[in-house]
Design an enzyme around this catalytic site. Structure first.
Site: not given
Length: 885
Positions: A13, A351, A15, A125
């Site tokens: 994931h 996000h 970010d 997420d």
């Protein structure tokens, strides 16, 4: 008896920026991707790698290693590297509906260039999900979504499965307000439930005993999902060996190194639909204790939310529509440049970026990106407007000014433009002599008229003599000095989507002085406003007879939370302005209207107490923090401007806060005049109705929420520019809008200071106050009117041009007629240069959309499957896209 199948999906994931800045994480990304390439090429049993559903991850890698592009295409074509569908993983509530669509469009476009798209709606997420996700996914051709937040799974031993926001299983159906339905798969054990699988047999047995039981608790089928990865997780290089060990330990389970398309197909084949629950609308962890909704990211670093909303509206309401208008004049539509602008903006909409829950370095870089994308967007707007004005047929007298608007409905707007006259170019006179020459000219003001000769009241402010320059298409820059004036005026009926040309005529008369009235009242034919001695104000709507009193009081409260969540200081000390005595005066009063300014100096605690530093250092979870506010006080200066112009049906409010305090939240409150059980708020392609009272599981003392455009409760509606956080009281009798939240750390899983989140700067908040029956908003014209009110306008003074004049002085491109509740969303060109117009219906009954020209009904991906029509029946809550023929 069917065999259990464990689908292991390798991923990381990503970010893009968060607890480390972009380039620090890009370095790790390149290392990750190089290792993934090696495993996919060489390691038997390592078959697939999921690229987190976002193309920007691949784009960031190729920016460093562009020579790897063909290799990545090969891995995608071979089904090994699983990419798409998004350009980036956005925050759902803090990005507009059109931004969500562009995100999908550009992600799919890029993924298809690489050869294959992983066709699954992926929201691992996202901090809550808007209710129209199933409709958007269905229109894009997706029938399954995977998400990590918003629904409480109850497990097969828990019989509490009749809630709209809880599910007995990790599989469920999810239905949009319009009735669109998709299969929803909740990552009930998070997107790391198969992370770091042991190879050593004893450790593997302990690992799998727990993990298999955890998944079985929620699964409705024998197809089980294990996500092999986590945030920035390095790829597990010995995964193939670990899965061989698992197969030996559990011979009754098939361990498959899988990918999402294979997994979703297997789930759909095994489903027993009658067993599944359907959840409806937005998913924001409503049925939870309320402490982990992450709703307060809507108020962290509020200046970022304001910049984002401003540029979204510039792109959606000016850059794209004016570019369509210019295409009528032969100007090529700037597809590539608009994509560049959108993608640059999307870098800030990820996000962990737009939510402002990252390091200071991350958010400093975001401000630079916002500046860059605004430069790009304004260049697109001014270029298209210039090309248009060069070809507009104009009168022989007066200075022509063209106003561009694309709010979707005709509306009155007050506009400012800086007008230049009496230019003297450097080619005509030595530049040192020009200012003195211009100073000899007599004073002048202006009369403003429509193209039909109707005079428009205008307020003129001389700005003196200024340097400027032109950049001709085929020549070197052309410098000059000119006299400059600010013209302020109201246009009563701007076209819904189009332009109007006005003429300024220089005159020698001096404007008479307007005698200023009371600093406590202002009034037009729609509203009356009375300001009280404490700075609150009363609104009276002359049309409806509705009155609301005591509006606009401020409250400051201590905040010992973090960028994710608000937590009130332990001493509960609140400071409000109800007993204050601010300075109140008239800032302006003229033929257009009036502005009253209210100056508060509010004594508040300087920060949280010294004990707060220890709580942060020990990583005390924010619900359990107890630090009080400091005993030391400082002055918070707040200037409130109330503006009511002649044609306004709403009160415009601008609040300037010079923040020099730490650890606090500053709000403005509005008594709504009515008690009620629900309220309504603008969201992504809908107006959603929310309960004022939270579920019985809710223990958080606050019930903060997120909105887009507006929120209404009782008799009050507040429309805002970039202020997404609000709270409505349980009785619905008070609405509070967050203007500032100042905190000092990221929060979450470690000690990550973020002192610039204290927002030591001037914050300017802008909003509008309407009086209305809020319960009827969805079936009224209000959502469309607010949408138009918040849309920017662009005014351009014509420059001399020898271009052929082929365009009319005024033009309305809105060749449609719609009933109440239909809200305009976009006017742009598709890739094939066919026009696209989109609306969404907020009303509870179907409505008719009537067009002058024939259109084909399209999906959000601009694909038309049926013929052309002029009349369309729009379902309640439907997002309808029309494509020109």
């Amino acid at each position: 008896m069917t065999r259990k199948k464990a689908h292991i999906i390798s991923h990381s994931h990503w970010d893009r920026e968060w607890f480390l800045p972009l380039e620090s994480l890009r370095f790790k990304l390149v290392t990750l991707m190089d290792e993934v390439e090696g495993l996919l090429d060489m390691e038997a049993g390592f078959n697939h790698f999921h690229m987190d559903g976002q193309m920007i991850m691949l784009e960031d890698y190729l920016a460093v290693k562009p020579a790897k592009r063909e290799k990545m295409k090969q891995l995608v074509a071979d089904g090994k590297l699983r990419i798409g569908p998004w350009y980036m993983l956005q925050d759902a509530f803090l990005t507009s509906g059109e931004a969500n669509i562009r995100n999908l469009q550009y992600g799919l476009e890029m993924a298809k260039e690489f050869g294959h798209v992983e066709k699954i709606g992926y929201f691992p997420d996202t901090f809550g999900l808007y209710g129209q996700v199933p409709q958007l996914m269905s229109q894009a051709g997706f029938d399954t979504v995977v998400f990590g937040r918003g629904v409480n799974p109850t497990g097969f031993n828990n019989q509490v499965f009749d809630s709209a926001f809880a599910s007995k299983y990790s599989e469920m159906f999810w239905e949009s307000p319009d009735g669109s339905k998709v299969l929803g798969i909740l990552l009930a054990n998070w997107y790391s439930n198969g992370n770091e699988i042991p190879v050593e047999r004893e450790a593997a047995k302990v690992f799998w005993d727990k993990k298999l039981a955890d998944v079985e608790r929620f699964a409705s089928t024998d197809e089980w999902l294990f996500m092999n990865g986590c945030d920035h997780q390095p790829v597990q290089t010995d995964l193939a060996e670990a899965l061989e060990v698992a197969k030996e330990l559990y011979p009754d389970v098939d361990f498959i190194h899988s990918h999402f398309e294979r997994y979703q197909d297997a789930v759909k084949q095994s489903l027993e639909p009658e067993k599944l629950q359907t959840v409806y609308g937005e998913l924001t962890s409503q049925q939870s204790d309320g402490w982990s909704t992450l709703a307060n990211t809507a108020s962290s670093r509020i200046y970022l939310k304001q910049a984002n909303e401003k540029i979204e509206r510039l792109l959606e309401r000016l850059a794209e529509p004016i570019s369509v208008m210019a295409s009528d004049a032969g100007v090529p539509y700037p597809h590539e440049y608009l994509a560049f602008a959108w993608k640059l903006l999307m870098e800030n909409q990820i996000h962990d970026s737009i939510t402002a829950c990252s390091l200071d370095e991350v958010h400093r870089e975001m401000e630079v990106r916002f500046e860059k994308v605004e430069q790009v967007t304004m260049s697109l707007i001014s270029n298209a407007a210039r090309k248009l004005t060069e070809q507009i047929t104009i009168a022989e007298t007066g200075i022509p000014i063209t106003i561009f608007h694309a709010g979707g409905v005709e509306i009155a707007k007050t506009i400012e433009i800086e007008l230049e006259t009496d230019e003297i170019h450097f080619s005509e006179m030595h530049f040192e002599l020009i200012p003195d020459e211009l100073a000899k000219l007599p004073a002048q003001t202006f009369r403003l008229e429509t193209s039909e000769g109707v005079e428009i009241p205008v307020v003129v402010e001389p700005l003196g003599i200024h340097f400027n320059y032109d950049l001709p298409e085929r020549k070197f820059r052309d410098s000059y000095f000119a006299r400059k004036y600010k013209l302020t005026f109201t246009v009563e009926n701007l076209p819904a989507v189009g332009y109007e040309t006005l003429y300024a005529h220089a005159i020698s008369e001096v404007e008479p002085e307007v005698e200023w009235g009371s600093a406590l009242t202002m009034e037009n034919c729609f509203l009356k406003v009375e300001v009280a001695a404490n700075g609150t104000y009363t609104l009276f709507d002359k049309m409806s007879g509705i009155e609301a009193r005591g509006l606009g009081a401020y409250e400051d409260v201590g905040d010992i939370g973090n960028e994710y969540m608000f937590k009130e200081a332990g001493d509960k000390l609140r400071v409000d302005t109800l007993q204050s005595k601010p300075e109140i005066s008239v800032l302006r009063e003229d033929k257009l209207g009036k502005t009253i300014i209210i100056r508060h100096e509010i004594e508040i605690p300087e920060s949280a107490s010294a004990a707060f530093a220890e709580e942060k250092k020990r990583l005390v979870w924010h619900p359990e923090r107890k630090s009080p506010r400091s005993e030391k006080r400082i002055i918070l200066k707040v200037a409130t401007e109330l503006t009511l112009n002649k044609h306004d049906k709403q009160l415009a409010v601008r609040v300037k806060i010079v923040n020099n305090a730490d650890d606090h939240r500053f709000r403005v409150s509005f008594p709504t005049g009515v008690t009620c059980e629900t309220h309504q708020a603008g969201s992504v392609f809908e107006v959603t109705t929310r309960p004022n009272k939270q579920a019985k599981e809710w223990t958080n003392p606050t019930s903060d929420n997120r909105k887009q455009a507006f929120v209404t409760s009782g008799n009050v509606l507040i429309a805002t520019h970039g202020l997404p956080e609000y709270e409505v009281s349980e009785d619905g009798d008070k609405l509070e809008l967050t203007l500032l939240r100042a905190v000092s750390e990221i929060g979450d899983w470690g000690d990550f200071p973020a002192y610039e989140a204290e927002c030591h700067r001037e914050i300017t908040a802008e909003f509008y106050v309407f009086l209305t029956d809020g319960s009827k908003a969805i079936n009224s014209e209000l959502p469309a009117e607010v949408n138009a009110l918040l849309a920017p306008v662009y005014a351009m003074q014509h420059k001399p041009s020898n271009k052929t004049k082929i365009l009319p002085e005024n033009q309305n491109f809105a060749k449609w007629k719609a009933a109440n509740g239909l809200v305009f969303s976009t006017f742009k060109l598709a890739k094939d240069n066919k026009r696209i117009v989109r609306f969404y219906l907020t009303a509870t009954e179907p409505t008719i959309l009537q067009t002058i020209h024939a259109w084909g009904k399209s999906t959000i991906l601009e694909e038309v499957s049926a013929g052309q029509e002029k009349t369309f029946t729009v379902r309640p809550n439907e997002i309808i896209t029309l494509k020109g023929v």
